[in-house]
Design a protein around this motif. Structure first.
Motif, PDB file in Angstrom:
ATOM      1  N   LEU A 270       0.827  -1.200   0.000  1.00 26.04           N
ATOM      2  CA  LEU A 270       0.000   0.000   0.000  1.00 26.04           C
ATOM      3  C   LEU A 270       0.870   1.263   0.000  1.00 26.04           C
ATOM      4  O   LEU A 270       0.506   2.270  -0.612  1.00 26.04           O
ATOM      5  N   ALA A 271       2.011   1.194   0.704  1.00 21.74           N
ATOM      6  CA  ALA A 271       2.927   2.337   0.694  1.00 21.74           C
ATOM      7  C   ALA A 271       3.480   2.566  -0.711  1.00 21.74           C
ATOM      8  O   ALA A 271       3.574   3.703  -1.192  1.00 21.74           O
TER       9      ALA A 271
ATOM     10  N   LEU B 271       4.404  -8.911  -2.696  1.00 23.16           N
ATOM     11  CA  LEU B 271       4.474  -7.450  -2.687  1.00 23.16           C
ATOM     12  C   LEU B 271       4.042  -6.884  -4.036  1.00 23.16           C
ATOM     13  O   LEU B 271       3.211  -5.964  -4.103  1.00 23.16           O
ATOM     14  N   VAL B 272       4.623  -7.436  -5.118  1.00 22.79           N
ATOM     15  CA  VAL B 272       4.263  -6.981  -6.465  1.00 22.79           C
ATOM     16  C   VAL B 272       2.786  -7.269  -6.746  1.00 22.79           C
ATOM     17  O   VAL B 272       2.057  -6.431  -7.287  1.00 22.79           O
ATOM     18  N   PHE B 273       2.328  -8.475  -6.352  1.00 19.91           N
ATOM     19  CA  PHE B 273       0.950  -8.891  -6.597  1.00 19.91           C
ATOM     20  C   PHE B 273      -0.048  -7.969  -5.887  1.00 19.91           C
ATOM     21  O   PHE B 273      -1.021  -7.505  -6.483  1.00 19.91           O
ATOM     22  N   ARG B 274       0.195  -7.694  -4.624  1.00 22.56           N
ATOM     23  CA  ARG B 274      -0.767  -6.889  -3.860  1.00 22.56           C
ATOM     24  C   ARG B 274      -0.793  -5.434  -4.319  1.00 22.56           C
ATOM     25  O   ARG B 274      -1.850  -4.801  -4.337  1.00 22.56           O
ATOM     26  N   GLU B 275       0.373  -4.925  -4.705  1.00 23.05           N
ATOM     27  CA  GLU B 275       0.382  -3.562  -5.231  1.00 23.05           C
ATOM     28  C   GLU B 275      -0.396  -3.489  -6.541  1.00 23.05           C
ATOM     29  O   GLU B 275      -1.182  -2.559  -6.772  1.00 23.05           O
TER      30      GLU B 275
ATOM     31  N   ALA C  68      -5.702  -2.350  -9.435  1.00 23.91           N
ATOM     32  CA  ALA C  68      -6.867  -2.925 -10.128  1.00 23.91           C
ATOM     33  C   ALA C  68      -8.158  -2.637  -9.366  1.00 23.91           C
ATOM     34  O   ALA C  68      -9.199  -2.344  -9.967  1.00 23.91           O
ATOM     35  N   ALA C  69      -8.094  -2.713  -8.041  1.00 20.12           N
ATOM     36  CA  ALA C  69      -9.286  -2.474  -7.222  1.00 20.12           C
ATOM     37  C   ALA C  69      -9.807  -1.057  -7.394  1.00 20.12           C
ATOM     38  O   ALA C  69     -11.020  -0.812  -7.313  1.00 20.12           O
TER      39      ALA C  69
ATOM     40  N   TYR D 121      -3.710 -10.273 -13.357  1.00 20.48           N
ATOM     41  CA  TYR D 121      -2.881 -11.350 -12.791  1.00 20.48           C
ATOM     42  C   TYR D 121      -1.879 -11.871 -13.815  1.00 20.48           C
ATOM     43  O   TYR D 121      -0.690 -12.047 -13.500  1.00 20.48           O
ATOM     44  N   ILE D 122      -2.354 -12.088 -15.040  1.00 22.75           N
ATOM     45  CA  ILE D 122      -1.447 -12.556 -16.096  1.00 22.75           C
ATOM     46  C   ILE D 122      -0.352 -11.524 -16.347  1.00 22.75           C
ATOM     47  O   ILE D 122       0.825 -11.864 -16.550  1.00 22.75           O
ATOM     48  N   SER D 123      -0.737 -10.244 -16.320  1.00 22.96           N
ATOM     49  CA  SER D 123       0.236  -9.174 -16.555  1.00 22.96           C
ATOM     50  C   SER D 123       1.298  -9.122 -15.461  1.00 22.96           C
ATOM     51  O   SER D 123       2.432  -8.694 -15.711  1.00 22.96           O
TER      52      SER D 123
END
Length: 828
Positions: free
Chosen positions: A9-10, A308-312, A317-318, A383-385
């Motif tokens: 999030l940061a 980290l990359v996934f959640r950012e 996306a959200a 996700y694929i990206s």
């Protein structure tokens, strides 16, 4: 909230510029994923609703059904909306050729057939009846609601009609006579079930059962017909007693190819989104390498870096997907409203009803499942990206990350090549070669959109409204027989039956020729036929058409010959025939050449003429000239048939008097059931409208794709400068001017522009020509002539150049906001 989520999030907040670019790309992807199905399914639902308001809504009818079978059908789970009709008797009309049936319909049949009374109510007792004014006039009777009439009739018995009877009825309702009923002298009265029970003995009733196939939504017409035959077979009902409601089914028919096309389009949208988002992440990873390396150095695992990359990414996306869904829904609704208002969504017969349904708000264009599907597909795209960036970030070691300088060279021993003298061009070349993957990814992403643009522009430029119009009409005005084929509920509309009393007479032709402004009237003849070399699904010879051309039309056809010759003597002696090239495309088994033999069963009224023909010539001509089947000289076809086989009057007028002639011909045609009129002007305007909407739709989609790709170029340029801030600061400290910095950035942008144009125009032109050949071979949108999209390609080049210049100045202005000291101290 754990440390990984907090860090993600940061990063989400700190990497604002990059995340805005990615968010816009994701929002545009979600927007397109919502717009396409909203337009497709919204139009389908509006059409279905309009059909349900206009046409009788049953799928089919079983004839000659006995009482026991009819009772079972009412409870059969395979059928819905089942209704009964019984033709109980026929009125005796001495001295006239009128045919008046006395019909009982239950409530469901009344509803399914949209039977409406002008006044009164349906009959309930045995002595009640509903009639029309035309019926009363034919029977020599008078009366209104509540009056009594005495009717002579014959009840329907097994094997024919029974003894004559008379009965006094009370009129409870009145119906309106159709033009068809008055012209053919065929009328119907409505009687009650009690009346049928009174005159027909138990066990002798024969019903017509109206029905719909259960769970038919989303099925094709062919599947529904197969289901009818399966149900009919279980009751011992043969194909000859199964009648489908072709008008309703065809109006509801949805070509499966449309769904396939929509899926392909959505796949292209997903691919464009994935390429762009992945490319942006990949380029952005250059300035994140050291950060990930430091996290590795303090103990982060590969899995944590991936998370980290996934959640950012999913945080972006959200925020972006809801925006895209709202934009897509709004755009889709605007497009549907525009299509319906223009009449493009349907033929004229349905357009007004669709407008009414839309205005009444009977159909909602907001479909939650489309929004959920678009959101899910957009998330999968994100996700694929992220897969490649996640993998790359996880693989970075701490030492490698600390030493990283923005290059993708893996050979540590290979030393960077220097220059004895340094100039702007060499500096630009050095930077572009520093990270070839980044440069290639940007050009390929932009190039793919450019290729799509050139391919679509090629197809659209080859669409000619004149060629499209020629496929439907040849003269300024045409009068044609308004016939139908295969409609078992209205056999009188078959071409062969109309031709027994053909309204296109020589007298009518002479009347038209005398009109002021008419230059000439050509006659096009035509008959129905079947082809023995090809079969229908049930094994019958394939239904086809056989047309006859005037001498003038034969002369015009000469330039469209692709095989054989129109000078072949067999054409005039009645043994040769002309084949349309579109027929070969439509039927894979029809791969004939000039000289091959075919066998036709020609329908001349009730007679069948069996003929063997040699194919004298094959033509690739507009359907408005030669049709889409087989053709003979008109004189040969007229000599062959004993009926009047005139199918069209093709009227050519003085250009200044087209409107006046059209008005007079419309007055002649109006009120004649089996005649219809078409005009070149109306057909041309409709062709222009169709092509115009395709232009707007296709270029609109490409514009969005272009925006997505431009985001990638912006990201590449920004990150290129971001990574080199220290280097550029040092160069400026030793004398590199601001003007030289701008020029260097411009040269970088021009390299991307040149690469994109080379890929777009080069590969796009080749692919576009291939698509033209395919469209021509498949007769898509009447495409016949290749036109290179010069203007669209020039516009594409100008747009790319302008965008590149704007991006250069935007990036340079952002770069100048930092002081020289801050740039030199960057990354210390």
């Amino acid at each position: 909230m754990n440390i990984i989520t907090k860090t993600a999030l940061a990063n989400f907040r700190s990497n604002r510029s990059r995340n805005i670019l990615i968010g816009v790309a994701i929002a545009l992807t979600a927007m397109l994923l919502t717009t396409v199905p909203t337009v497709v399914f919204g139009t389908i639902d509006l059409r279905f609703a309009a059909v349900d308001n206009v046409y009788p809504t049953f799928h089919g009818m079983f004839r000659n059904v006995d009482e026991k079978s009819a009772d079972k059908m009412l409870d059969d789970a395979r059928l819905t909306d089942t209704g009964l009709r019984e033709d109980a008797a026929y009125m005796i009309c001495d001295g006239t050729d009128a045919n008046i049936s006395m019909v009982y319909c239950d409530d469901n049949t009344v509803k399914l057939n949209r039977l409406k009374l002008e006044e009164g109510k349906m009959p309930e007792r045995a002595d009640e009846i509903v009639v029309s004014e035309g019926l009363l006039k034919v029977m020599g009777l008078t009366g209104g609601i509540g009056d009594k009439i005495t009717v002579p009739f014959q009840p329907v018995k097994a094997g024919g009609l029974g003894q004559a009877m008379k009965k006094e009825f009370t009129i409870t309702g009145l119906t309106k006579d159709s033009e068809e009923a008055e012209s053919r002298n065929i009328y119907s009265s409505l009687v009650s079930g009690a009346f049928t029970e009174e005159i027909i003995s138990e066990g002798e009733h024969e019903y017509r059962v109206y029905f719909s196939i259960a769970d038919a939504k989303g099925k094709t017409t062919d599947v529904i017909k197969d289901s009818m035959e399966e149900v009919g077979k279980s009751y011992g009902i043969g194909k000859e007693d199964i009648v489908d409601n072709s008008e309703y089914l065809m109006a509801n028919y949805v070509d499966p190819a449309m769904y396939g096309g929509m899926i392909i389009l959505m796949a292209v949208i997903v691919l464009a989104g994935v390429l762009t988002i992945c490319s942006i992440y990949y380029v952005s990873m250059m300035n994140k390498v050291q950060e990930y390396g430091k996290l590795k150095a303090i103990g982060s695992t590969r899995r944590q870096i991936r998370q980290l990359v996934f959640r950012e990414g999913f945080a972006v996306a959200a925020a972006a997907i809801p925006v895209g869904l709202i934009l897509g829904l709004g755009t889709g609704m605007l497009l549907v409203h525009g299509m319906v208002r223009s009449g493009l969504a349907s033929e004229n017969e349905m357009a007004n009803e669709m407008k009414r349904v839309m205005a009444a708000g009977d159909i909602s264009l907001i479909k939650p499942w489309i929004l959920l599907l678009a959101a899910a597909v957009a998330l999968v795209s994100v996700y694929i990206s992220l897969l490649l960036p996640m993998r790359k970030a996880a693989k970075i070691s701490a030492i490698e990350a600390i030493r990283f300088q923005g290059t993708d060279k893996k050979n540590k021993k290979k030393r960077r090549k220097g220059y004895a003298e340094l100039n702007i061009r060499k500096l630009t070349s050095s930077n572009l070669g520093r990270n070839k993957k980044r440069t290639t990814a940007t050009i390929v992403t932009l190039g793919i959109t450019g290729i799509l643009f050139v391919v679509v522009a090629t197809i659209l430029s080859c669409m000619n409204p004149k060629s499209m119009t020629m496929d439907s009409i040849r003269g300024d005005v045409e009068i044609t027989l308004n016939s139908e084929s295969g409609n078992e509920m209205h056999p009188e509309r078959e071409r062969k039956n109309i031709q027994k009393n053909n309204p296109l007479t020589e007298e009518l032709k002479k009347q038209i020729e005398t009109l002021d402004g008419v230059e000439r009237v050509e006659t096009y003849t035509g008959v129905s036929a079947s082809l023995e070399e090809l079969q229908e699904d049930d094994g019958r010879p394939l239904d086809t058409a056989l047309g006859g051309l005037s001498e003038a039309a034969m002369g015009e056809l000469e330039r469209y010959v692709t095989d054989g010759s129109l000078d072949d003597e067999s054409l005039m002696d009645g043994t040769g025939i002309i084949l349309s090239g579109s027929y070969i495309i439509a039927y894979p088994g029809a791969d004939w050449k000039a000289g091959d033999k075919v066998h036709l069963n020609i329908k001349d009224g009730d007679d069948i003429i069996k003929k063997e023909y040699k194919i004298a010539a094959i033509v690739d001509a507009p359907n408005g000239l030669a049709g889409s089947g087989f053709t003979l000289p008109s004189s040969v076809l007229e000599d062959l048939c004993k009926n009047n086989v005139t199918d069209d009057f093709i009227i050519f007028t003085e250009k200044s008097k087209v409107d006046a002639v059209t008005k007079e011909i419309r007055a002649i045609v109006e009120g004649q059931e089996f005649l219809a009129m078409n005009t070149w002007k109306d057909a041309y305007e409709q062709s222009e409208k169709n092509i115009g909407y395709m232009l707007y739709g296709c270029y609109g989609l490409l514009f969005v794709f272009g925006l997505v790709s431009i985001l990638n170029l912006v990201n590449t340029m920004i990150n290129s400068v971001y990574i080199r801030r220290r280097e550029l600061g040092v160069l400026q400290a030793i004398g590199l001017s601001g003007r030289q910095t701008v020029r260097m950035l411009q040269l970088e942008g021009l390299f991307y522009t040149a690469g994109t144009l080379l890929l777009s125009v080069g590969a796009g032109s080749i692919a576009g020509y291939g698509c033209f050949l395919w469209a021509k071979a498949e007769s898509i949108m009447s495409i016949r002539t290749y036109e290179y999209p010069t203007v669209p390609v020039i516009i594409l080049a100008v747009i790319i150049l302008v965008v590149q210049v704007l991006i250069t100045y935007m990036v340079n202005n952002s770069f100048k906001k930092q002081s020289l000291i801050d740039r030199i101290r960057f990354a210390e």
